[in-house]
Design a protein around this motif. Structure first.
Motif, PDB file in Angstrom:
ATOM      1  N   TRP A 153       0.816  -1.231   0.000  1.00  0.00           N
ATOM      2  CA  TRP A 153       0.000   0.000   0.000  1.00  0.00           C
ATOM      3  C   TRP A 153       0.846   1.276   0.000  1.00  0.00           C
ATOM      4  CZ3 TRP A 153      -0.562  -3.592   4.090  1.00  0.00           C
ATOM      5  CH2 TRP A 153      -1.594  -4.511   3.931  1.00  0.00           C
ATOM      6  N   ARG A 154       2.114   1.187  -0.379  1.00  0.00           N
ATOM      7  CA  ARG A 154       3.026   2.337  -0.313  1.00  0.00           C
ATOM      8  C   ARG A 154       3.243   2.949  -1.690  1.00  0.00           C
ATOM      9  NH1 ARG A 154       6.661  -1.177   3.618  1.00  0.00           N
ATOM     10  NH2 ARG A 154       6.042  -0.335   5.651  1.00  0.00           N
ATOM     11  N   ASP A 214       4.048   1.279  -7.956  1.00  0.00           N
ATOM     12  CA  ASP A 214       2.839   1.669  -8.683  1.00  0.00           C
ATOM     13  C   ASP A 214       2.415   0.555  -9.631  1.00  0.00           C
ATOM     14  OD1 ASP A 214       4.490   1.809 -10.911  1.00  0.00           O
ATOM     15  OD2 ASP A 214       4.577   4.001 -10.923  1.00  0.00           O
ATOM     16  N   ARG A 257      -4.417   5.732  -4.732  1.00  0.00           N
ATOM     17  CA  ARG A 257      -3.553   6.484  -3.821  1.00  0.00           C
ATOM     18  C   ARG A 257      -3.021   5.547  -2.739  1.00  0.00           C
ATOM     19  NH1 ARG A 257      -7.486  11.093  -2.009  1.00  0.00           N
ATOM     20  NH2 ARG A 257      -8.968   9.403  -2.490  1.00  0.00           N
ATOM     21  N   ARG A 258      -1.728   5.739  -2.426  1.00  0.00           N
ATOM     22  CA  ARG A 258      -1.056   4.866  -1.494  1.00  0.00           C
ATOM     23  C   ARG A 258      -0.398   5.689  -0.392  1.00  0.00           C
ATOM     24  NH1 ARG A 258      -0.264   4.695  -6.307  1.00  0.00           N
ATOM     25  NH2 ARG A 258       1.969   5.099  -6.435  1.00  0.00           N
ATOM     26  N   GLY A 300      -2.736   8.365   0.145  1.00  0.00           N
ATOM     27  CA  GLY A 300      -3.453   7.140   0.445  1.00  0.00           C
ATOM     28  C   GLY A 300      -3.385   6.774   1.912  1.00  0.00           C
ATOM     29  N   THR A 342      -6.955   5.147   0.273  1.00  0.00           N
ATOM     30  CA  THR A 342      -6.747   3.911  -0.492  1.00  0.00           C
ATOM     31  C   THR A 342      -8.054   3.170  -0.692  1.00  0.00           C
ATOM     32  OG1 THR A 342      -4.442   3.678   0.197  1.00  0.00           O
ATOM     33  CG2 THR A 342      -5.603   1.653  -0.434  1.00  0.00           C
ATOM     34  N   LEU A 363      -0.915   1.923   6.917  1.00  0.00           N
ATOM     35  CA  LEU A 363      -2.147   1.971   6.130  1.00  0.00           C
ATOM     36  C   LEU A 363      -3.316   2.499   6.963  1.00  0.00           C
ATOM     37  CD1 LEU A 363      -3.797   1.116   3.538  1.00  0.00           C
ATOM     38  CD2 LEU A 363      -4.169  -1.066   4.725  1.00  0.00           C
TER      39      LEU A 363
END
Length: 255
Positions: free
Chosen positions: A39-40, A44, A68-69, A74, A79, A170
């Motif tokens: 999730w970073r 991409d 979006r991360r 994000g 996210t 996250l």
């Protein structure tokens, strides 16, 4: 195979999806690909390009979703806003952009690692707690889910510190601090889907352990395809020995 077009599903630069079309012009199943990367922002959708191209070469329409991360807007809640919005609106946007190319009744979510988490979560949005902003009143229109080495249990991943604290990044903290966030985002807390769900996981995965997949599938009733001598990234490599098992899982969901 090259990208046919990139479709925006929102106004942010990362609210887009790359569309790959098969050679045939008949309506084809639509495969949504959700990439990993804990999730970073450092990872991409280019990470998933070989996978997306390979699915398109097999005759599927493929939409590789960016979102979006953590590090670019994000995390919580962006996210999840993006994953929900993309999967809700892209079938119509794709139909508008390329009329007659997709079979709206044969849609699958395929996600790897963090993307596997999002794919499982997205298919269970009708089970989210009352008041959760992403909750749907009816089941999402998806025929099946293929989750490749997914972060299927966020509480477990938090306690294991998978991705060096990726779950805490996250969601903004741990399950004791923010139980309502985990209740709204953790597939392991949301129950069983009433569609085919196949989890493919390697028993030599060093990033997300096979035990997580075993426990998730035992609890949820999802099918587990456990691949011996297989790590984390072979599952998205079309040249790997693991790839035929991924394709077979997708076909079981769609064909």
């Amino acid at each position: 195979m090259t990208i046919d077009t990139t479709i925006a599903y929102g106004s942010h630069r990362d609210q887009v999806a790359d569309l790959y079309l098969p050679a045939m012009n008949d309506p084809a199943p639509l495969v949504f690909v959700l990439h990993g990367g804990f999730w970073r922002a450092a990872i991409d959708r280019t990470h998933a390009r070989p996978e997306a191209q390979a699915f398109a070469a097999l005759g599927y329409v493929v939409a590789s979703i960016e979102y979006r991360r953590v590090g670019n807007g994000g995390g919580w809640p962006g996210t999840f806003d993006d994953a929900a919005q993309a999967l809700d609106v892209l079938p119509t946007l794709i139909e508008d952009a390329r009329p007659g190319r997709i079979d709206q009744d044969r849609i699958a979510y395929v996600g790897h690692s963090a993307g596997g988490h999002l794919a499982l979560w997205a298919a269970l949005r009708h089970y989210l707690p009352t008041g959760a902003s992403w909750r749907t009143e009816t089941a999402p229109r998806v025929a099946g889910v293929v989750a490749l080495a997914p972060a299927a249990n966020l509480v477990d991943a938090y306690h294991r510190s998978n991705g060096e604290g990726a779950v805490a990044e996250l969601l903004g903290g741990g399950p004791d601090e923010l139980p309502e966030r985990y209740a709204a985002t953790d597939p392991a807390l949301l129950g069983s889907a009433d569609i085919p769900v196949v989890v493919v996981h390697g028993d030599k995965d060093q990033r997300l352990p096979i035990e997580m997949a075993r426990e998730y599938c035992a609890k949820s009733g999802a099918e587990l395809v456990e691949l011996p001598d297989t790590g984390h990234f072979e599952l998205i490599d079309p040249a790997s020995a693991a790839w035929p098992f991924v394709v077979a899982a997708l076909r079981r969901c769609l064909d």
